[in-house]
Design an enzyme around this catalytic site. Structure first.
Site, short mmCIF file in Angstrom:
data_model
loop_
_atom_site.label_atom_id
_atom_site.label_comp_id
_atom_site.label_asym_id
_atom_site.label_seq_id
_atom_site.Cartn_x
_atom_site.Cartn_y
_atom_site.Cartn_z
N GLY A 46 0.84 -1.20 0.00
CA GLY A 46 0.00 0.00 0.00
C GLY A 46 0.87 1.24 0.00
O GLY A 46 2.05 1.18 0.36
N GLN A 51 3.15 9.94 1.25
CA GLN A 51 4.45 9.27 1.37
C GLN A 51 5.40 9.64 0.24
O GLN A 51 6.61 9.43 0.36
CB GLN A 51 4.28 7.74 1.44
CG GLN A 51 3.58 7.30 2.73
CD GLN A 51 3.41 5.79 2.81
OE1 GLN A 51 2.47 5.26 2.25
NE2 GLN A 51 4.33 5.12 3.47
N CYS A 94 5.87 -0.13 7.56
CA CYS A 94 5.53 1.08 6.81
C CYS A 94 6.75 1.51 6.01
O CYS A 94 7.86 1.54 6.55
CB CYS A 94 5.10 2.19 7.76
SG CYS A 94 4.62 3.71 6.91
N LEU A 95 6.54 1.83 4.74
CA LEU A 95 7.66 2.23 3.89
C LEU A 95 8.29 3.53 4.39
O LEU A 95 9.44 3.81 4.05
CB LEU A 95 7.18 2.38 2.43
CG LEU A 95 6.69 1.07 1.80
CD1 LEU A 95 6.05 1.36 0.44
CD2 LEU A 95 7.82 0.06 1.66
N HIS A 136 -4.57 1.48 7.71
CA HIS A 136 -3.19 2.00 7.79
C HIS A 136 -3.02 3.18 6.82
O HIS A 136 -2.44 4.21 7.18
CB HIS A 136 -2.23 0.84 7.45
CG HIS A 136 -0.77 1.21 7.34
ND1 HIS A 136 0.19 0.69 8.17
CD2 HIS A 136 -0.12 2.02 6.48
CE1 HIS A 136 1.38 1.18 7.83
NE2 HIS A 136 1.22 1.99 6.80
N GLU A 137 -3.56 3.02 5.59
CA GLU A 137 -3.40 4.08 4.57
C GLU A 137 -4.27 5.30 4.89
O GLU A 137 -3.83 6.44 4.71
CB GLU A 137 -3.74 3.54 3.18
CG GLU A 137 -2.92 2.34 2.72
CD GLU A 137 -1.43 2.50 2.85
OE1 GLU A 137 -0.93 3.64 2.93
OE2 GLU A 137 -0.74 1.46 2.90
N HIS A 140 -2.60 7.46 7.24
CA HIS A 140 -1.59 8.34 6.63
C HIS A 140 -2.22 9.65 6.16
O HIS A 140 -1.63 10.72 6.28
CB HIS A 140 -0.95 7.66 5.41
CG HIS A 140 0.23 6.78 5.72
ND1 HIS A 140 1.37 7.26 6.33
CD2 HIS A 140 0.46 5.47 5.48
CE1 HIS A 140 2.25 6.26 6.45
NE2 HIS A 140 1.72 5.15 5.94
O1 GNR Z 1 3.98 -2.57 2.62
C1 GNR Z 1 3.28 -2.43 3.63
N1 GNR Z 1 2.93 -3.52 4.36
C2 GNR Z 1 1.99 -3.49 5.36
C3 GNR Z 1 1.90 -4.60 6.21
C4 GNR Z 1 0.97 -4.63 7.20
C5 GNR Z 1 0.09 -3.57 7.38
C6 GNR Z 1 0.17 -2.46 6.57
C7 GNR Z 1 1.11 -2.41 5.56
S1 GNR Z 1 1.19 -1.03 4.51
C8 GNR Z 1 2.87 -1.07 4.06
C9 GNR Z 1 3.18 0.00 3.02
C10 GNR Z 1 2.97 1.37 3.62
O2 GNR Z 1 3.74 1.93 4.35
N2 GNR Z 1 1.84 1.96 3.33
O3 GNR Z 1 1.56 3.17 3.85
NI NI Z 2 2.63 3.22 5.75
#
Ligand code: GNR
Ligand code: NI
Length: 174
Positions: A46, A51, A94-95, A136-137, A140
């Site tokens: 995601g 980001q 999270c990236l 999660h997104e 952000h």
């Molecule tokens: O790549 C991602 N893996 C992930 C694993 C578990 C829960 C959420 C994520 S999202 C993350 C990529 C990211 O930072 N998205 O904002």
């Molecule tokens: Ni993230």
């Protein structure tokens, strides 16, 4: 399409609230294409526009596994209309917080209204990893990171490790 650089904590942009998209035009589609390329290259499942430094309420997600057909999901202006009381725990990463992982509990299912790649209104009922990833997104887009859901002790440790890691990388480059 172009691969963009991913912002890393403590970049202040990651703490800002993103603005809704007024029209899904060519510029927005180009941005979504860049987001998808950046997410695949990372690799991640995601990515939120913030980001890559763009404060717009846009998310891309692809949960397809290696070797499977790609299955990109483009989500513009998401509105979460329902969250289950039942929670589920996933090990999240999270990236923007590279190489750090922690278990996070979130509602196990959610319903989302959004606009797709073509600006069409859509609804999805998500559960499992998709529900976690959407939440999660969407976090952000409101300047929230997964570490905000952890104890202060765990959060501070992850922030410290990320800063140390960045220092080491900077030392090699300079
Ligand atoms: O790549 C991602 N893996 C992930 C694993 C578990 C829960 C959420 C994520 S999202 C993350 C990529 C990211 O930072 N998205 O904002
Ligand atoms: Ni993230």
């Amino acid at each position: 399409m172009a691969k963009k650089q991913i912002l890393i904590i403590p970049d202040p942009l990651l703490r800002k609230v993103s603005e809704p998209v007024s029209s899904v035009n060519t510029e927005i589609k180009n941005l979504m294409d860049d987001m998808l390329e950046t997410m695949y290259a990372a690799p991640g499942i995601g990515l939120a526009a913030v980001q890559i430094g763009v404060l717009k309420r846009i998310i891309v997600i692809d949960l397809s596994k290696d070797g499977e057909k790609k299955n990109p999901l483009f989500i513009v202006n998401p509105e979460i209309t329902f969250k289950s009381n039942e929670l589920i725990s996933y090990e999240e990463g999270c990236l923007s917080i590279p190489n750090q992982f922690a278990e996070v509990k979130r509602p196990s299912s959610c319903k989302v209204n959004f606009l797709d790649y073509n600006g069409k209104k859509k609804k999805i009922n998500a559960n499992g990893l998709l529900a976690t990833c959407i939440q999660h997104e969407v976090d952000h887009l409101d300047g929230i990171l997964f570490i905000d859901h952890l104890s202060k002790l765990k959060k501070d440790l992850i922030i410290k490790k990320t800063k140390k890691q960045k220092k080491e990388i900077d030392r090699v480059i300079v």
